[in-house]
Design a protein around this motif. Structure first.
Motif, PDB file in Angstrom:
ATOM      1  N   ASN A  97       0.858  -1.184   0.000  1.00  0.00           N
ATOM      2  CA  ASN A  97       0.000   0.000   0.000  1.00  0.00           C
ATOM      3  C   ASN A  97       0.898   1.239   0.000  1.00  0.00           C
ATOM      4  O   ASN A  97       2.066   1.171   0.383  1.00  0.00           O
ATOM      5  CB  ASN A  97      -0.909  -0.005   1.230  1.00  0.00           C
ATOM      6  CG  ASN A  97      -2.082  -0.961   1.051  1.00  0.00           C
ATOM      7  OD1 ASN A  97      -2.710  -0.979  -0.009  1.00  0.00           O
ATOM      8  ND2 ASN A  97      -2.357  -1.781   2.068  1.00  0.00           N
ATOM      9  N   ILE A  98       0.335   2.358  -0.415  1.00  0.00           N
ATOM     10  CA  ILE A  98       1.149   3.572  -0.529  1.00  0.00           C
ATOM     11  C   ILE A  98       1.603   4.070   0.852  1.00  0.00           C
ATOM     12  O   ILE A  98       2.617   4.743   0.981  1.00  0.00           O
ATOM     13  CB  ILE A  98       0.366   4.678  -1.285  1.00  0.00           C
ATOM     14  CG1 ILE A  98       1.272   5.856  -1.639  1.00  0.00           C
ATOM     15  CG2 ILE A  98      -0.835   5.169  -0.512  1.00  0.00           C
ATOM     16  CD1 ILE A  98       2.056   5.680  -2.871  1.00  0.00           C
ATOM     17  N   ALA A  99       0.848   3.727   1.886  1.00  0.00           N
ATOM     18  CA  ALA A  99       1.254   4.092   3.250  1.00  0.00           C
ATOM     19  C   ALA A  99       0.692   3.062   4.206  1.00  0.00           C
ATOM     20  O   ALA A  99      -0.262   2.342   3.878  1.00  0.00           O
ATOM     21  CB  ALA A  99       0.734   5.481   3.598  1.00  0.00           C
ATOM     22  N   ALA A 100       1.298   2.992   5.381  1.00  0.00           N
ATOM     23  CA  ALA A 100       0.816   2.024   6.361  1.00  0.00           C
ATOM     24  C   ALA A 100       0.042   2.713   7.478  1.00  0.00           C
ATOM     25  O   ALA A 100      -0.697   2.077   8.226  1.00  0.00           O
ATOM     26  CB  ALA A 100       1.999   1.267   6.949  1.00  0.00           C
ATOM     27  N   ASP A 101       0.187   3.999   7.571  1.00  0.00           N
ATOM     28  CA  ASP A 101      -0.422   4.783   8.644  1.00  0.00           C
ATOM     29  C   ASP A 101      -1.904   5.006   8.294  1.00  0.00           C
ATOM     30  O   ASP A 101      -2.237   5.804   7.413  1.00  0.00           O
ATOM     31  CB  ASP A 101       0.357   6.107   8.733  1.00  0.00           C
ATOM     32  CG  ASP A 101      -0.234   7.091   9.702  1.00  0.00           C
ATOM     33  OD1 ASP A 101      -1.383   6.911  10.128  1.00  0.00           O
ATOM     34  OD2 ASP A 101       0.458   8.070  10.014  1.00  0.00           O
ATOM     35  N   THR A 102      -2.789   4.289   8.993  1.00  0.00           N
ATOM     36  CA  THR A 102      -4.198   4.331   8.593  1.00  0.00           C
ATOM     37  C   THR A 102      -4.809   5.715   8.797  1.00  0.00           C
ATOM     38  O   THR A 102      -5.658   6.145   8.024  1.00  0.00           O
ATOM     39  CB  THR A 102      -5.032   3.284   9.360  1.00  0.00           C
ATOM     40  OG1 THR A 102      -4.599   3.277  10.707  1.00  0.00           O
ATOM     41  CG2 THR A 102      -4.892   1.917   8.751  1.00  0.00           C
ATOM     42  N   LEU A 103      -4.351   6.398   9.822  1.00  0.00           N
ATOM     43  CA  LEU A 103      -4.885   7.748  10.042  1.00  0.00           C
ATOM     44  C   LEU A 103      -4.514   8.669   8.893  1.00  0.00           C
ATOM     45  O   LEU A 103      -5.328   9.463   8.401  1.00  0.00           O
ATOM     46  CB  LEU A 103      -4.314   8.331  11.340  1.00  0.00           C
ATOM     47  CG  LEU A 103      -5.210   8.250  12.546  1.00  0.00           C
ATOM     48  CD1 LEU A 103      -4.510   8.833  13.765  1.00  0.00           C
ATOM     49  CD2 LEU A 103      -6.531   8.987  12.279  1.00  0.00           C
ATOM     50  N   MET A 104      -3.254   8.535   8.463  1.00  0.00           N
ATOM     51  CA  MET A 104      -2.817   9.365   7.342  1.00  0.00           C
ATOM     52  C   MET A 104      -3.637   9.046   6.097  1.00  0.00           C
ATOM     53  O   MET A 104      -4.081   9.933   5.367  1.00  0.00           O
ATOM     54  CB  MET A 104      -1.330   9.150   7.051  1.00  0.00           C
ATOM     55  CG  MET A 104      -0.777  10.106   6.015  1.00  0.00           C
ATOM     56  SD  MET A 104       0.633   9.473   5.114  1.00  0.00           S
ATOM     57  CE  MET A 104       1.964   9.930   6.172  1.00  0.00           C
ATOM     58  N   LEU A 105      -3.862   7.748   5.879  1.00  0.00           N
ATOM     59  CA  LEU A 105      -4.638   7.347   4.704  1.00  0.00           C
ATOM     60  C   LEU A 105      -6.051   7.911   4.762  1.00  0.00           C
ATOM     61  O   LEU A 105      -6.591   8.395   3.766  1.00  0.00           O
ATOM     62  CB  LEU A 105      -4.674   5.822   4.603  1.00  0.00           C
ATOM     63  CG  LEU A 105      -3.335   5.192   4.197  1.00  0.00           C
ATOM     64  CD1 LEU A 105      -3.331   3.700   4.448  1.00  0.00           C
ATOM     65  CD2 LEU A 105      -3.027   5.495   2.744  1.00  0.00           C
ATOM     66  N   GLN A 106      -6.643   7.861   5.956  1.00  0.00           N
ATOM     67  CA  GLN A 106      -8.002   8.416   6.098  1.00  0.00           C
ATOM     68  C   GLN A 106      -8.009   9.906   5.771  1.00  0.00           C
ATOM     69  O   GLN A 106      -8.879  10.411   5.085  1.00  0.00           O
ATOM     70  CB  GLN A 106      -8.481   8.240   7.531  1.00  0.00           C
ATOM     71  CG  GLN A 106      -9.122   6.892   7.788  1.00  0.00           C
ATOM     72  CD  GLN A 106      -9.376   6.686   9.287  1.00  0.00           C
ATOM     73  OE1 GLN A 106      -9.519   7.643  10.047  1.00  0.00           O
ATOM     74  NE2 GLN A 106      -9.418   5.444   9.699  1.00  0.00           N
ATOM     75  N   ARG A 107      -6.992  10.594   6.286  1.00  0.00           N
ATOM     76  CA  ARG A 107      -6.907  12.034   6.034  1.00  0.00           C
ATOM     77  C   ARG A 107      -6.760  12.312   4.536  1.00  0.00           C
ATOM     78  O   ARG A 107      -7.404  13.187   3.978  1.00  0.00           O
ATOM     79  CB  ARG A 107      -5.706  12.631   6.771  1.00  0.00           C
ATOM     80  CG  ARG A 107      -5.996  13.076   8.179  1.00  0.00           C
ATOM     81  CD  ARG A 107      -5.075  14.196   8.623  1.00  0.00           C
ATOM     82  NE  ARG A 107      -3.659  13.890   8.453  1.00  0.00           N
ATOM     83  CZ  ARG A 107      -2.910  13.234   9.345  1.00  0.00           C
ATOM     84  NH1 ARG A 107      -3.454  12.802  10.458  1.00  0.00           N
ATOM     85  NH2 ARG A 107      -1.642  13.017   9.128  1.00  0.00           N
TER      86      ARG A 107
END
Ligand code: NOJ
Length: 779
Positions: free
Chosen positions: A476-486
């Protein structure tokens, strides 16, 4: 105005479907040719016209001209404007932004012309940053082309499309010098160099405004963000800047001035604090420097709600107080905040600001409209026929592909990993392989992501049927779910694969094992750069580096295609990948342009304009730094040197760096004279040879160092470049001319001077790999 989230905006219908989906009926537009006639601006006639108009205006109507509202398709800030129709009818709106199309613009313009008392046309602005419908590479990529003609062309096409789509004012160029890759907005500017940013600023203004603002296909430029926004502390957006006057004058302010000298007719104030006074309330900046010293006579618009933000900055207790601070500073137009609209009337009544101050701001805005020809023909920029003929036309897509190819930077290429063979079996791996929206980058204006070419599609288009492609997402492009949500809350459209990182990598490795070569398309999503998108960690996000390591372990040649909007820290990648191609966010035609380079249809010629660090802890790291008293020159065991214990001082890739599929050799530069007499010139000549097996382009760079000064001077500064084309085996002679003007800086008393003495001249393929000569300035 009201605070708003994107979800709320959608539910309220404030963010509208793409224009081509709209069916609103309006009057049939006149044929394009009829609307193209116009009268160039005559200053005396303009003055007379505006004198007469202002004589009829009430104070309230004048204040109305100072009000810029956001309405329509896009939301570019934390609040939206309310009751816009009513305000337009009452003459309380001077301009509108975030809406476009001839239909939408005509509708609002008709309201102003039919319902407001004085029928003053509205000005229509938009963030046309690197293309309007046809999207070009992000500005950091455009800069990497070192091709001023190509950059000017991108702005010209943007202006043609924007003006065909109802707009007459673009919030560009962004000329903030930036040396901190953590700052998300490095993607919107031209990098770390003052001189190059200035050249690009001028090219963009020429492209937008042409020679005649009133022409139907030119738009007004807005140079931003005035000023020093790129020096935000710690690379955190909207943060404070604090710097010496000399650094400001020599390194950060020249690009704004260059854009104005090129004729930019408007300026946007920046959000940041400058040495204790936020730009939007900074009288020294907005009046003493901009007006009195630089002679700017256009208008200044704030950034989004920047006057309101003077309250949290601590410049006033309430809107009433900060309205006065901003007007006194020299601000003319209030973007979205409505602080001027709601408080200037009372401030006049209370004798705190004068009607004359409001007259000055109002006149500047009316002059802007006059220069655009809006009083002659308020619908000049709302021509449906022209929109149909112009937007995303074939010629413009072709230009986007050609320009994008010039922006790609080959960072590494060993064992001729690139170019790829059109018969290869390729494992295409990575979260960005199929992405269309990320090709458009941030601030992609009215660009339609569905029109964008992904890397996969580009490879299929360019390589033809004999290439064998297999695919795995890999991470995935990022692992930080909060960042992805943002990111997804702000248009990211990021699809998250629910598998574990290990499962995804395992699949990618299997795909890689069956192929001859691995092409990994990794980097950032478009929302990870741009406004409010600072990152403290500038390595590849998520598990992408783990993916690359696993791919490398297969033993297959590993080609890394990077998509990102900032310099990244890529130490492992540089040590282990066979080839690295930096593609930034390359625009509508990005995938085709990338494939053109991957398969050798185009020989890469881009060079980075912002230093890539080895580690984020080196930031700020830039080529034109000062020397220290204890310079480190490799004395490993010497303690008292300016260095780190844990990382080297050198960047990973220096400013101006970029490879080609061919090689170039430079002879030592020669000078026409060992002395430069005041008022005279010295020519610097160098022979450059294409020593490889392919034709190619090279950016020949000229740097200068003032050896001894009354104040310390940078170790080198870019003063010129030439991008030349050399056939294989060909040698060309490149000549640069240096003048006293090129040697000037601000001395102890802030006088702009060139001091007599010795200068080193450096010529080379990047800021590190240079050869030297020297001369003396005699006065
Ligand atoms: C805020 C950004 O800082 C600026 O660059 C942009 O032009 C305005 N919003 C308008 O969208």
């Amino acid at each position: 105005m009201r605070k708003i989230s994107l979800a709320l905006a959608l539910s309220l219908g404030l963010v509208c479907p793409p224009l081509h989906a709209q069916k609103a009926k309006t009057k049939k537009a006149a044929p394009a040719a009829v609307q193209q006639k116009h009268t160039p601006t005559n200053p005396a006639q303009m003055k007379k016209f505006i004198d007469e108009l202002m004589a009829k205006m009430t104070l309230e109507e004048k204040i109305g001209q100072l009000n810029l509202v956001s309405v329509g398709f896009t939301v570019t800030g934390p609040v939206v404007s309310e009751n816009v129709d009513e305000k337009i009818s009452k003459g309380l709106v001077g301009g509108v932004f975030n809406t476009f199309t001839p239909i939408a613009v005509r509708k609002l313009q008709e309201k102003a012309l039919s319902q407001s008392r004085l029928k003053i046309p509205l000005i229509f602005g938009y963030d046309v940053i690197h293309g309007h419908r046809t999207i070009f590479p992000m500005p950091i990529g455009l800069a990497a082309s070192w091709d001023l003609a190509a950059i000017e062309r991108s702005a010209r096409i943007s202006a043609d499309e924007a003006s065909a789509d109802g707009l007459n004012w673009v919030f560009s160029p962004m000329v903030d010098v930036a040396r901190d890759p953590r700052w998300g907005r490095v993607s919107e500017g031209s990098g770390e160099d003052t001189w190059l940013t200035s050249q690009i600023a001028m090219a963009m203004v020429r492209g937008y405004q042409g020679t005649d603002l009133a022409a139907y296909n030119t738009v007004m430029a807005c140079v931003k963000h005035f000023a020093l926004y790129g020096a935000a502390e710690a690379g955190r957006d909207y943060n404070t800047t604090d710097m010496s006057d000399r650094r400001m004058l020599d390194e950060y302010l020249p690009p704004y001035k260059a854009a104005l000298d090129a004729g930019a007719a408007s300026v946007m104030s920046s959000f940041n604090d400058i040495n204790g006074v936020p730009a939007t309330g900074n009288k020294w900046l907005m009046t003493d420097l901009l007006r009195t010293k630089w002679g700017f006579d256009g208008f200044v618009v704030t950034d989004y709600t920047a006057i309101n933000e003077l309250i949290p900055h601590g410049m006033g207790k309430n809107e009433y107080e900060v309205a006065k601070v901003a007007l006194d500073a020299g601000i003319d137009m209030d973007m979205v905040g409505e602080v001027f609209l709601n408080h200037l009337g009372q401030l006049v009544k209370d004798g705190k600001v004068t009607p004359a101050q409001i007259d000055v701001a109002c006149r500047r805005i009316l002059e802007g409209k006059y220069k655009l020809g809006l009083f002659e023909d308020p619908y000049r920029y709302a021509n449906e026929q022209r929109a149909k003929e112009t937007l995303l036309k074939k010629e413009y897509r072709e230009a986007a592909r050609d320009i994008a190819r010039r922006t790609l930077v080959l960072l590494k290429n060993q064992n001729q990993a690139l170019p790829l063979k059109k018969t290869a079996s390729i494992a295409l791996v990575g979260p960005l392989v199929k992405s269309q929206i990320d090709q458009l980058g941030n601030w992609n204006g009215a660009g339609d992501w569905k029109q964008a070419i992904s890397v996969e599609q580009g490879i299929r288009n360019v390589a033809g049927p004999n290439v064998k492609i297999t695919y795995a997402k890999g991470a995935n492009i990022a692992a930080d779910t909060l960042m992805l949500q943002r990111l997804n809350a702000h248009g990211g459209m990021l699809e998250i694969d629910p598998r574990t990182p290990q499962e995804m990598i395992r699949e990618a490795v299997q795909v890689a094992q069956r192929a001859e070569v691995v092409v990994a398309v990794v980097g950032e999503s478009q929302g990870m750069t741009g406004e409010a998108s600072s990152r403290a960690d500038i390595t590849l996000p998520g598990h992408q580096l783990d993916l690359l390591k696993a791919l490398k372990a297969t033993g297959k040649p590993l080609v890394v295609v990077l998509m990102n909007g900032r310099p990244l820290a890529l130490k492992w990648e540089n040590d282990h990948a066979d080839a690295i191609l930096e593609t930034w966010f390359a625009g509508t035609e990005g995938g085709n342009a990338i494939a053109d380079v991957l398969f050798g249809n185009y020989n890469p010629s881009g060079k980075i304009t912002a230093t890539f660090p080895q580690a984020v802890g080196q930031v700020p790291i830039y080529y034109n730094h000062k020397a220290t008293g204890r310079p480190y020159a490799g004395q490993l065991l010497d303690k008292y040197k300016s260095r780190y214990l844990d990382v080297p001082n050198e960047p990973l890739y220096p400013f101006g760096y970029g490879l080609s599929y061919t090689t170039f050799s430079y002879a030592a530069p020669t000078l026409s004279s060992k002395t430069l007499q005041a008022g005279g010139t010295v020519n610097v000549t160098v022979q450059v040879k294409n020593t490889g097996n392919l034709d190619g382009e090279e950016v020949v760079q000229l740097y200068v160092q003032d050896v001894v000064g009354s104040v310390t001077r940078p170790v080198k500064e870019l003063k010129n470049f030439q991008k030349i084309f050399l056939k294989k085996g060909e040698t060309k002679t490149v000549t640069f001319t240096l003048r006293e003007e090129d040697l000037k800086f601000h001395d102890l008393n802030l006088n702009y001077v060139a001091e007599p003495g010795d200068f080193n001249v450096y010529v080379g393929t990047n800021s590190r790999d240079v050869q030297a000569a020297s001369f003396t300035l005699v006065k």
